[in-house]
Enzyme design. Structure first.
Site, PDB file in Angstrom:
ATOM      1  N   GLN A 266      79.441  51.136   1.210  1.00  0.00           N
ATOM      2  CA  GLN A 266      79.366  50.690   2.596  1.00  0.00           C
ATOM      3  C   GLN A 266      80.741  50.232   3.095  1.00  0.00           C
ATOM      4  OE1 GLN A 266      75.129  48.695   1.385  1.00  0.00           O
ATOM      5  NE2 GLN A 266      76.029  47.851   3.225  1.00  0.00           N
TER       6      GLN A 266
ATOM      7  N   ARG B 169      69.621  43.694   3.560  1.00  0.00           N
ATOM      8  CA  ARG B 169      69.494  43.852   5.016  1.00  0.00           C
ATOM      9  C   ARG B 169      69.556  42.517   5.742  1.00  0.00           C
ATOM     10  NH1 ARG B 169      65.628  48.479   7.592  1.00  0.00           N
ATOM     11  NH2 ARG B 169      66.572  48.532   9.628  1.00  0.00           N
ATOM     12  N   CYS B 170      70.552  41.689   5.399  1.00  0.00           N
ATOM     13  CA  CYS B 170      70.786  40.494   6.212  1.00  0.00           C
ATOM     14  C   CYS B 170      72.228  40.081   6.037  1.00  0.00           C
ATOM     15  CB  CYS B 170      69.850  39.351   5.846  1.00  0.00           C
ATOM     16  SG  CYS B 170      70.352  38.380   4.417  1.00  0.00           S
TER      17      CYS B 170
ATOM     18  N   GLU C 162      69.536  43.706  11.234  1.00  0.00           N
ATOM     19  CA  GLU C 162      68.962  42.866  10.198  1.00  0.00           C
ATOM     20  C   GLU C 162      68.084  41.739  10.722  1.00  0.00           C
ATOM     21  OE1 GLU C 162      72.746  43.606   7.233  1.00  0.00           O
ATOM     22  OE2 GLU C 162      72.844  41.953   8.630  1.00  0.00           O
TER      23      GLU C 162
END
Lengths: 780, 158, 290
Positions: free
Chosen positions: A214, A364-365, A734
């Site tokens: 990423q 996902r945060c 998110e």
């Protein structure tokens, strides 16, 4: 010619074309002639001495080219590698394995099948040691220190806020509530596992690393730092992040497999591919959460919160390879004050080593924001219960009010903008809150269990301002480089990297909005460190807040130059020109105009004397602050008193992510996020047995929800733009993952609140619920 | 062992080990990389292809078992450069994000719509429950399948 | 996850398959493969030889004959699911089939394989116990019929000899006023049962339970027959008191282990609750309103 649509339009995704036809280019699709495969021997013990590793049978296996062990890496100083959190982690162990499924040796072979045969043939003799698995026990003085290179199992202690003031308030307040809340270890389990293809060119001394990452630029720098002593310099390293089959934070860290494939390519001179299987992915890749929280709130008897205290024991496994900004070992957990206005807060976190896989990523945060939100949103409900107040009323009483923004929180954050009462009001009205409370009352009288749960969360995303945020010293800016070709078409390159978020479309829409160039005329590229400007990558909902901002700013730089060219072409003064999407015209004479395409052509063919040719700009955007998306979620559950099964009947999500670029993509992000919020609330957990063996190493037991378990989400919005972002956007990927778990947990606890239940740790499984029903005497 | 498998109308022959998984034959021998591998336990459905028209998880089948059979992969959905209704549906309804599960989802849906051309939302949810998606939360996938059903009905009636 | 090497044969007839099994005692039979192939990928199963039945023609039938529903070894779960005969006359089988794994797996998986694998977590064994079904084993010396109660012999163990193939499953055709139901608690689609209860019964003209079979999934080393529960209900009106009593017996008699799906006490309770619900549903169906 296609039209420039810009913001607010559900432009269909540009990237779909290849994915729909099976023409995506994921890591496993990359192959080269003569490519070798790498597979990994993993430890069957959570803690053990390695007595010997016998490679002979493996080396005799057809197709096997080499076997690499920790001892082989020592001469190259590659047996260990640094982590993002200033710790070090083993690439391969030399004498001791520290967690179950840890990498122990690598087998390189001519095919995937031969490599697997080689792995089965490597003979490792272990002497099992007692693992330390409980982080609380790890902190006790008589527990052995598991790391030979450390003095303590405590990695660090971090705290923020005013402890004395908070303790004083807790001692003297009308009402105090306390609760232990555990947020278990979970795994992002993106549908694509991790992998890489390392391609070493021995003539040029050049490494191309195709990799599921990423953050390709940061990886390039890390690789240079790790291998610089071997002569591999940053200009000789090219990292390419191809299409990514989901990231969610799991593709931020550097895993030993990447390093091993690189070493293997250098060793063999051939390109080497390493692709994890799902079991390796679930057992050894970075986990998320694993926070043992003790929360306390103080309040007046009227229900005004006066202080908050949070204490956390954070299980990091055998190495601290969390992915956080360097100055934030506990991420942004200090956002635990939430959406509420009180000025006394204190939070402390102890990071702890245990014999479990290393990590601490986000799932996902934004860094540890889910943990913070779960803690405060659960605690607010615990307080409401104690005060016998409706949890919606208690929230409304304590919200930071719209006129208080920018709002300085007790832990030091400056919230940029928000309208919390409006979001909650909207959610209540959509779901019919008052009628549901009435229904609940009637159901309770009949012995039926129904619960309504609220979460009014505030996120903190878009890291981040350079004065505070860096990773290994690299400031957390992000970038955009936009170049307009003579025919008015555009190539835009960004420092971020999409993993499904739709960057190719949203960045094109920003350019369309800013320059009036149709989305169809914009090519967006990311992920190649040789071509894209330096950036920190995509995670923590930072792409729109940082690279999105950089895109807008770069467009505005281009527009400044375009104005000069237009003035020259129109023989007008610059300040006599007005901009209307896609063209400059002379004030009062709209037909005297030059389109951006005409201006672009002139930039290469007919630009003013003394001006540089071309029309392009780069921006490295340093956000002045973070952004604070928020939302109000309400969940309704019914509980089966026979089986303990929780059924989500309805779930309303009102989100506010500021300015919306593409409504369809935003809704897609929220629906996906809600599902990844529901999953750990009801299903997912990484479980170890008493020996530290992972019991959830496949999708048979690590439970991703299917379409059947997933409710039909009801989604709506409010729009409160960020005042400091160039176009007011806040980031949205998110929010729902962060906001959903406490809404669900609060709903289940609410269903049982009249029985004296104040907390149930997630995942809220049928056996857990049934045990409570039985204890309270209401099981069927 | 020598196997010949028809994939998307084209025959691929190769000498393979009996243990070669069908998905690896498709991806590596036939070089059609649209079919993905997402798990080891026949749980996720990313590898779903149509074998003689029936959706199957190609990671839970040996290539030798597909000898002489006709397989459709995602690469075979579009005809003459025109997207199939299910592909259109996924595009229009934003039924994909990272795209990794998408080929399997679409192939499952194509076979399902053949059996049940006018499905309810609940029937769609059950039909795709052998295919995991981590990004979308399924909402838009369901809508994509509904879109395809409508398109196909229109084509039938038109 | 790559299987170890093996020899592969795909005979075209049952005698050929049996001959191969006879000369290769370590061979494994492959039908749907949805359990076996994952085990091979994890190298938990490493058979020297695979005898693949899928090339044998004519084994995919589902038909009624002589008072039995006969299901061939290669009838897929999805074919049972799509069969109007099964849906209308064998609701217990239909329920069970729909609860097996997931829709894609069911396109490949077979009922016969589900039984022959003898995994106590599989759904069909309990259902076959409830039906009082029988299976046909075909070997060198021809066919023999095995009553389902004699078929399961412990964890992953059956009465099949190493050179026998489970060639057909036979389910008694329902008499008048019959009904059945399968209740399975699973954590999500695709999961094995935390517990499952299969009930098949018929009522006499007065509405009393005449005959009943109750099978339990994944609460023992093999699928269990809830015998005391059956005995308690046989000859009784299916009212709440008797159903509760029968369910209590099932709770007491099952032998679950604690695992990630739940503890022993939870699973026992689940067996009780699901038994009640399955009986109620089966009775409703027998009365023609299920």
């Amino acid at each position: 010619m296609a039209e420039a649509l810009g913001f607010g339009h559900s432009v269909k995704r540009k990237e779909d074309a290849r994915f729909l036809r099976g023409r995506g280019n994921y890591i496993e699709d990359i192959k080269f002639p003569g490519m070798l495969w790498l597979d990994i021997v993993r430890s069957p013990f959570a803690h053990a001495k390695i007595k010997s590793i016998n490679k002979e049978k493996a080396l005799a296996t057809p197709g096997v080219a080499a076997v690499i062990t920790g001892a082989d890496l020592v001469p190259y100083k590659l047996a260990w590698m640094p982590t993002l959190m200033s710790d070090q982690q083993m690439v391969l162990p030399v004498d001791t394995v520290m967690y179950y499924a840890q990498e122990v040796a690598a087998v390189i072979a001519t095919s995937r099948y031969a490599a697997a045969d080689g792995v089965a043939a490597v003979d490792v003799d272990y002497e099992p040691l007692t693992p330390v698995l409980n982080p609380h026990k790890a902190l006790e003085p008589d527990t052995p220190v598991i790391r030979a290179d450390k003095q303590s199992n405590r990695i660090w202690h971090w705290e923020v806020g005013n402890r004395a003031a908070v303790d004083d308030e807790l001692a003297n307040a009308d009402v105090v509530v306390a609760e232990d809340i555990y947020i278990p270890r979970i795994h992002v389990a993106s549908m694509e596992t991790c992998g890489c293809v390392a391609k070493w060119d021995s003539v040029e001394g050049h490494l191309t690393l195709y990799m599921t990452t990423q953050a390709p630029h940061a990886i390039r720098t890390v690789v240079a730092l790790v291998t610089g002593h071997l002569g591999l310099m940053e200009h000789k390293i090219r990292v390419i992040s191809p299409d990514i089959g989901g990231g969610f934070g799991g593709k931020v860290p550097v895993y030993p497999g990447y390093v091993l494939a690189t070493a293997a390519s250098v060793l063999t001179g051939a390109p080497v591919k390493w692709i994890e299987d799902r079991t390796e992915n679930l057992q050894a890749d970075s986990f998320a959460r694993d926070y043992h929280i003790h929360g306390e709130l103080a309040a007046t008897k009227e229900g005004k919160i006066t202080a908050m205290k949070m204490g956390v024991v954070a299980d990091h496994g055998a190495f601290d390879s969390a992915a956080n900004p360097s100055k934030f070992p506990a991420g942004l957990f200090s956002i635990a004050t939430g959406s509420y206005d009180f000025q006394k807060a204190f939070a402390e976190v102890d990071g702890v080593y245990t014999n479990k896989p290393p990590g601490g990523i986000a799932y996902r945060c934004s860094f540890r924001v889910t943990e913070a939100v779960h803690a405060i949103e659960r605690m607010v409900d615990v307080l409401a219960q104690k005060l016998e107040m409706d949890p919606a009323d208690l929230r409304e009483k304590n919200f930071i009010q719209p006129e208080q923004f920018p709002y300085k929180s007790a832990t030091g954050w400056e919230y940029d903008s928000g309208n919390y009462p409006a979001a909650l009001e909207k959610a209540k009205s959509i779901i019919g809150y008052d009628a549901l409370r009435q229904e609940q009352k009637e159901k309770r009288a009949k012995g039926e269990l129904m619960g309504i749960g609220i979460s009014t969360f505030t996120e903190i995303v878009g890291a981040g301002p350079s004065h505070t945020f860096d990773i290994l010293g690299i400031k957390m800016f992000d970038s955009a480089e936009i170049r307009i070709h003579p025919t008015g078409k555009v190539i835009a390159r960004l420092g971020t990297k999409s993993q499904g978020q739709g960057h190719e479309t949203t960045y094109a829409q920003i350019i369309a909005e800013e320059l009036g160039i149709p989305e169809d005329d914009v090519a967006v590229e990311e992920g190649d460190t040789d071509t894209a400007p330096y950036g920190l990558g995509t995670y923590a909902s930072r792409s729109t807040p940082t690279s999105g901002a950089a895109t807008a700013v770069a467009c505005r730089k281009i527009k400044d130059k375009a104005r000069k060219i237009a003035a020259y072409l129109l023989e007008a003064r610059e300040d006599d020109l007005e901009w209307e999407k896609g063209k400059f015209f002379v004030k009062g004479a709209p037909d005297r105009a030059k389109t951006i395409q005409e201006i672009a052509f002139a930039a290469y063919t007919n630009h003013p004397q003394g001006m540089e040719a071309g029309l392009e700009a780069v921006d490295y955007y340093d956000p002045p602050n973070l952004t604070f998306p928020f939302g109000a979620y309400i969940c309704v559950v019914d509980i089966d008193r026979g089986t303990g099964q929780v059924k989500i009947r309805r779930f309303v999500a009102v989100d506010d992510c500021g300015t919306i670029i593409n409504p369809q993509i935003v809704d897609g992000q929220i629906a996906g996020g809600l599902t990844m919020g529901m999953a750990p609330a009801l299903l997912e957990e990484i479980v170890y047995d008493e020996n530290g063996v992972n019991l959830t190493g496949s999708f048979s037991d690590y439970l991703l929800p299917t379409s059947v378990e997933t409710p039909k989400w009801e989604m709506d919005k409010t729009v409160t733009p960020s005042p400091h972002h160039p176009f007011g956007a806040k980031g949205v990927g998110e929010s729902a993952t962060v906001g959903a778990p406490p809404a669900i947990a609060n709903a289940v606890v609410d269903a049982l609140a009249h029985l004296g239940v104040t907390n149930i740790d997630i995942p809220i499984t049928p056996p857990k619920v049934w045990a409570i029903l039985k204890e309270k005497g209401v099981a069927l | 062992m020598n196997v010949t498998i028809n994939i998307n109308g084209k025959e691929y022959s190769d000498d393979v080990e009996p243990r070669l998984l069908l998905v690896h034959f498709i991806r590596e021998n036939a070089n059609l990389t649209g079919t993905h591998v997402g798990c080891d336990t026949t749980s996720c459905g990313a590898c779903t292809v149509l074998v003689d028209g029936v959706p199957m998880k190609s990671c839970t089948m040996f290539a030798v078992q597909a000898n002489g059979k006709s397989i459709t992969t995602v690469e075979g959905l579009a005809q003459n450069g025109k997207l199939a209704p299910i592909q259109e549906g996924f595009h229009e309804k934003h039924g994909l994000q990272c795209g990794f599960c998408t080929p399997g989802m679409m192939l499952t849906s194509v076979a399902f719509l053949k059996k049940n051309p006018h499905p309810s939302e609940e029937e769609i949810r059950w039909a795709i429950s052998g295919n995991l998606c981590r990004c979308t939360g399924y909402v838009n996938i369901v809508e994509a399948v509904q879109y395809a059903a409508e398109k196909m009905a229109e084509a039938q009636n038109g | 996850m790559i299987p170890a090497q093996f020899q592969y044969a795909a005979p075209a007839s049952i005698p050929d398959a049996i001959a191969l099994l006879k000369s290769n005692p370590d061979a494994k039979i492959l039908s749907g493969g949805q359990s076996l192939i994952p085990l091979m990928k994890f190298r938990l199963a490493q058979p020297a030889m695979i005898v693949d039945l899928n090339n044998i023609g004519g084994l995919d039938y589902i038909r009624e004959q002589g008072g039995w529903l006969k299901i061939g070894a290669l009838a897929r779960e999805s074919e049972l699911e799509d069969s109007a005969l099964v849906r209308e006359k064998y609701p217990l089988l239909y329920d069970t089939t729909l609860s097996v794994a997931d829709p894609i797996v069911r396109n490949r998986a077979t009922l016969a394989g589900n039984l022959a694998h003898a995994d106590p977590a599989n759904d069909h064994p309990a259902t076959m116990l409830a039906y009082r079904a029988q299976v046909v084993a075909t070997g060198t010396s021809g066919n023999r019929t095995i009553a389902i109660d004699d078929f399961f012999q412990g964890l992953f163990a059956t009465a099949l000899a190493s050179d026998e193939i489970l060639s057909e499953v036979q389910i008694p055709a329902p008499v008048a006023r019959s009904g059945g139901a399968y209740f399975k608690m699973e954590r999500k689609v695709g999961d094995f049962a935390t517990a499952g209860v299969a009930v098949q019964l018929n009522l006499d003209a007065s509405g009393k339970i005449e005959q009943i079979g109750i099978g339990l999934t994944n609460v023992g080393l093999q699928a269990l027959r809830a015998k005391r529960s059956e005995d308690a209900l046989r000859g009784e009106m299916p009212d709440a008191k008797w159903i509760e009593r029968a369910a209590m017996f099932a709770q007491e008699d099952c032998e679950p282990n604690a695992d990630l799906r739940g503890g022993v006490e939870y699973k026992r309770n689940l067996v009780r609750v699901l038994t009640m619900r399955a009986i109620e549903k089966a009775v409703a169906r027998a009365r023609g309103n299920g």
